[in-house]
Design a protein around this motif. Structure first.
Motif, PDB file in Angstrom:
ATOM      1  N   VAL A  55      34.438  33.778  34.959  1.00 53.64           N
ATOM      2  CA  VAL A  55      34.970  34.533  33.826  1.00 53.64           C
ATOM      3  C   VAL A  55      34.150  35.816  33.673  1.00 53.64           C
ATOM      4  CG1 VAL A  55      35.440  34.502  31.350  1.00 53.64           C
ATOM      5  CG2 VAL A  55      35.662  32.394  32.690  1.00 53.64           C
ATOM      6  N   PRO A  56      34.780  36.976  33.875  1.00 57.11           N
ATOM      7  CA  PRO A  56      34.029  38.236  33.782  1.00 57.11           C
ATOM      8  C   PRO A  56      33.619  38.540  32.339  1.00 57.11           C
ATOM      9  CG  PRO A  56      36.356  38.661  34.208  1.00 57.11           C
ATOM     10  CD  PRO A  56      36.177  37.184  34.239  1.00 57.11           C
ATOM     11  N   GLU A  57      32.444  39.125  32.188  1.00 57.80           N
ATOM     12  CA  GLU A  57      31.971  39.521  30.864  1.00 57.80           C
ATOM     13  C   GLU A  57      32.499  40.895  30.473  1.00 57.80           C
ATOM     14  OE1 GLU A  57      27.744  39.110  30.535  1.00 57.80           O
ATOM     15  OE2 GLU A  57      27.782  37.093  31.376  1.00 57.80           O
TER      16      GLU A  57
ATOM     17  N   ILE B 149      39.767  44.784  43.797  1.00 55.73           N
ATOM     18  CA  ILE B 149      39.829  43.644  42.875  1.00 55.73           C
ATOM     19  C   ILE B 149      39.583  44.178  41.475  1.00 55.73           C
ATOM     20  CG2 ILE B 149      38.742  41.476  42.185  1.00 55.73           C
ATOM     21  CD1 ILE B 149      37.928  41.228  45.208  1.00 55.73           C
ATOM     22  N   LEU B 150      40.467  43.842  40.576  1.00 55.40           N
ATOM     23  CA  LEU B 150      40.325  44.203  39.171  1.00 55.40           C
ATOM     24  C   LEU B 150      39.938  42.944  38.411  1.00 55.40           C
ATOM     25  CD1 LEU B 150      40.657  46.248  36.864  1.00 55.40           C
ATOM     26  CD2 LEU B 150      43.077  45.625  36.783  1.00 55.40           C
ATOM     27  N   ARG B 151      38.754  42.963  37.786  1.00 55.77           N
ATOM     28  CA  ARG B 151      38.293  41.830  36.957  1.00 55.77           C
ATOM     29  C   ARG B 151      38.461  42.244  35.508  1.00 55.77           C
ATOM     30  NH1 ARG B 151      33.641  38.225  38.153  1.00 55.77           N
ATOM     31  NH2 ARG B 151      35.316  36.728  37.851  1.00 55.77           N
ATOM     32  N   ARG B 152      39.149  41.386  34.744  1.00 62.19           N
ATOM     33  CA  ARG B 152      39.441  41.705  33.351  1.00 62.19           C
ATOM     34  C   ARG B 152      38.922  40.592  32.461  1.00 62.19           C
ATOM     35  NH1 ARG B 152      45.755  42.081  34.428  1.00 62.19           N
ATOM     36  NH2 ARG B 152      45.337  39.886  34.722  1.00 62.19           N
ATOM     37  N   HIS B 153      38.210  40.931  31.428  1.00 64.97           N
ATOM     38  CA  HIS B 153      37.671  39.908  30.534  1.00 64.97           C
ATOM     39  C   HIS B 153      38.626  39.558  29.403  1.00 64.97           C
ATOM     40  CE1 HIS B 153      36.668  43.592  28.408  1.00 64.97           C
ATOM     41  NE2 HIS B 153      36.533  42.866  27.317  1.00 64.97           N
ATOM     42  N   ASP B 154      39.664  40.376  29.203  1.00 64.94           N
ATOM     43  CA  ASP B 154      40.540  40.187  28.057  1.00 64.94           C
ATOM     44  C   ASP B 154      41.975  39.784  28.424  1.00 64.94           C
ATOM     45  OD1 ASP B 154      41.161  42.587  29.249  1.00 64.94           O
ATOM     46  OD2 ASP B 154      41.315  43.710  27.374  1.00 64.94           O
ATOM     47  N   GLN B 155      42.250  39.544  29.699  1.00 61.44           N
ATOM     48  CA  GLN B 155      43.591  39.147  30.135  1.00 61.44           C
ATOM     49  C   GLN B 155      43.476  38.001  31.129  1.00 61.44           C
ATOM     50  OE1 GLN B 155      46.102  42.399  31.444  1.00 61.44           O
ATOM     51  NE2 GLN B 155      45.047  43.814  30.089  1.00 61.44           N
ATOM     52  N   HIS B 156      44.465  37.147  31.117  1.00 59.99           N
ATOM     53  CA  HIS B 156      44.460  35.982  31.999  1.00 59.99           C
ATOM     54  C   HIS B 156      45.641  36.076  32.936  1.00 59.99           C
ATOM     55  CE1 HIS B 156      44.157  31.678  33.059  1.00 59.99           C
ATOM     56  NE2 HIS B 156      42.884  31.893  32.814  1.00 59.99           N
ATOM     57  N   PRO B 157      45.538  35.833  34.216  1.00 61.69           N
ATOM     58  CA  PRO B 157      44.327  35.531  34.962  1.00 61.69           C
ATOM     59  C   PRO B 157      43.350  36.709  34.921  1.00 61.69           C
ATOM     60  CG  PRO B 157      46.265  35.272  36.381  1.00 61.69           C
ATOM     61  CD  PRO B 157      46.720  35.814  35.085  1.00 61.69           C
ATOM     62  N   TYR B 158      42.075  36.358  34.982  1.00 62.93           N
ATOM     63  CA  TYR B 158      41.031  37.366  34.868  1.00 62.93           C
ATOM     64  C   TYR B 158      40.971  38.289  36.073  1.00 62.93           C
ATOM     65  CZ  TYR B 158      39.286  34.363  31.127  1.00 62.93           C
ATOM     66  OH  TYR B 158      39.161  33.626  29.996  1.00 62.93           O
ATOM     67  N   ASP B 159      41.328  37.783  37.245  1.00 54.47           N
ATOM     68  CA  ASP B 159      41.175  38.551  38.483  1.00 54.47           C
ATOM     69  C   ASP B 159      42.521  38.921  39.077  1.00 54.47           C
ATOM     70  OD1 ASP B 159      38.281  38.386  38.608  1.00 54.47           O
ATOM     71  OD2 ASP B 159      38.599  36.260  39.013  1.00 54.47           O
ATOM     72  N   VAL B 160      42.624  40.204  39.481  1.00 48.82           N
ATOM     73  CA  VAL B 160      43.819  40.704  40.162  1.00 48.82           C
ATOM     74  C   VAL B 160      43.367  41.341  41.468  1.00 48.82           C
ATOM     75  CG1 VAL B 160      45.768  42.296  40.067  1.00 48.82           C
ATOM     76  CG2 VAL B 160      45.001  41.162  37.978  1.00 48.82           C
ATOM     77  N   VAL B 161      43.914  40.860  42.567  1.00 49.50           N
ATOM     78  CA  VAL B 161      43.653  41.454  43.878  1.00 49.50           C
ATOM     79  C   VAL B 161      44.822  42.390  44.159  1.00 49.50           C
ATOM     80  CG1 VAL B 161      43.377  41.025  46.345  1.00 49.50           C
ATOM     81  CG2 VAL B 161      42.416  39.410  44.681  1.00 49.50           C
ATOM     82  N   MET B 162      44.537  43.681  44.223  1.00 49.08           N
ATOM     83  CA  MET B 162      45.580  44.673  44.502  1.00 49.08           C
ATOM     84  C   MET B 162      45.437  45.140  45.945  1.00 49.08           C
ATOM     85  SD  MET B 162      45.628  46.873  40.955  1.00 49.08           S
ATOM     86  CE  MET B 162      43.902  47.317  41.043  1.00 49.08           C
ATOM     87  N   ILE B 163      46.547  45.091  46.662  1.00 47.79           N
ATOM     88  CA  ILE B 163      46.557  45.499  48.069  1.00 47.79           C
ATOM     89  C   ILE B 163      47.651  46.542  48.252  1.00 47.79           C
ATOM     90  CG2 ILE B 163      46.915  44.721  50.447  1.00 47.79           C
ATOM     91  CD1 ILE B 163      45.871  42.015  49.629  1.00 47.79           C
ATOM     92  N   ALA B 164      47.296  47.645  48.902  1.00 46.15           N
ATOM     93  CA  ALA B 164      48.283  48.681  49.207  1.00 46.15           C
ATOM     94  C   ALA B 164      49.308  48.110  50.179  1.00 46.15           C
ATOM     95  CB  ALA B 164      47.599  49.918  49.786  1.00 46.15           C
ATOM     96  N   ARG B 165      50.559  48.254  49.835  1.00 50.96           N
ATOM     97  CA  ARG B 165      51.650  47.651  50.608  1.00 50.96           C
ATOM     98  C   ARG B 165      51.597  48.042  52.087  1.00 50.96           C
ATOM     99  NH1 ARG B 165      56.310  50.026  51.364  1.00 50.96           N
ATOM    100  NH2 ARG B 165      55.998  51.413  49.608  1.00 50.96           N
ATOM    101  N   ARG B 166      51.330  49.297  52.381  1.00 49.19           N
ATOM    102  CA  ARG B 166      51.346  49.760  53.777  1.00 49.19           C
ATOM    103  C   ARG B 166      50.159  49.253  54.592  1.00 49.19           C
ATOM    104  NH1 ARG B 166      53.700  55.855  53.204  1.00 49.19           N
ATOM    105  NH2 ARG B 166      55.784  55.183  52.621  1.00 49.19           N
ATOM    106  N   GLU B 167      49.039  48.962  53.937  1.00 48.93           N
ATOM    107  CA  GLU B 167      47.859  48.472  54.651  1.00 48.93           C
ATOM    108  C   GLU B 167      47.766  46.951  54.652  1.00 48.93           C
ATOM    109  OE1 GLU B 167      47.375  51.101  52.407  1.00 48.93           O
ATOM    110  OE2 GLU B 167      47.267  52.595  53.988  1.00 48.93           O
TER     111      GLU B 167
END
Length: 178
Positions: free
Chosen positions: A103-105, A62-80
């Motif tokens: 909202v991440p700080e 999970i990538l939490r970003r305070h300066d971009q919207h949406p704040y949260d990105v769930v990244m999943i490896a395609r093969r898994e």
């Protein structure tokens, strides 16, 4: 006494179903809304399939970003990518938001250390996440801010939720509003 026992054993899973199941109504279609339909009780997150994740032992981060919207990105490896892994990632994000806020700080990268979500999700939530994963696999690849190119969907998750744990011997974890 009996009422107290019933509330302790059945209330947490019932609360979980009443809170989480509406997220996944209509097989994930309620999740994959466009960003123009924001509401105050939902917070968007992007789920993206990526080719590789070198720093994620279980195949998701999970990538939490305070300066971009949406704040949260769930990244999943395609093969898994499986519905179980997606449930673990969504659950990890909900727990993270419960502890750190919607909202991440600051920017953070959180490894998903489980291979499946809560046991209570297996019968209703995991199949819906499987359908959502199918839509994600068939989505057109495109740019995702801060990630690169991948197949992605924006989902809307409950805002301002807290995790409530049941006492030892209880029925498991439940989510509730603050």
């Amino acid at each position: 006494m009996l009422l107290k026992l019933l509330l302790r054993c059945w209330f947490p899973p019932l609360l979980l179903l009443l809170v989480v199941v509406p997220l996944f109504i209509t097989g994930g279609q309620a999740l994959a809304q466009d960003t123009g339909s924001q509401t105050t009780d939902r917070v968007p997150a992007t789920i993206v399939l990526v080719d590789r994740l070198d720093d994620a032992p279980e195949g998701a981060v999970i990538l939490r970003r305070h300066d971009q919207h949406p704040y949260d990105v769930v990244m999943i490896a395609r093969r898994e990518a499986t519905a179980e892994l997606l449930s673990a990632a969504v659950f990890t994000l909900l727990v993270t938001r419960s502890v750190l806020g919607d909202v991440p700080e600051a920017e953070a990268r959180i490894a998903v250390l489980r291979v499946s979500g809560p046991q209570a999700w297996r019968s209703r939530i995991v199949p819906r996440l499987g359908r959502l994963l199918g839509k994600l696999r068939s989505a057109e690849p495109g740019p995702v801010k801060g990630v690169g190119v991948g197949r992605s969907l924006t989902v809307w998750l409950p805002a301002d939720y807290e995790l409530r744990l049941t006492p030892a011997g209880g029925a498991g974890a439940a989510l509730g509003t603050r």
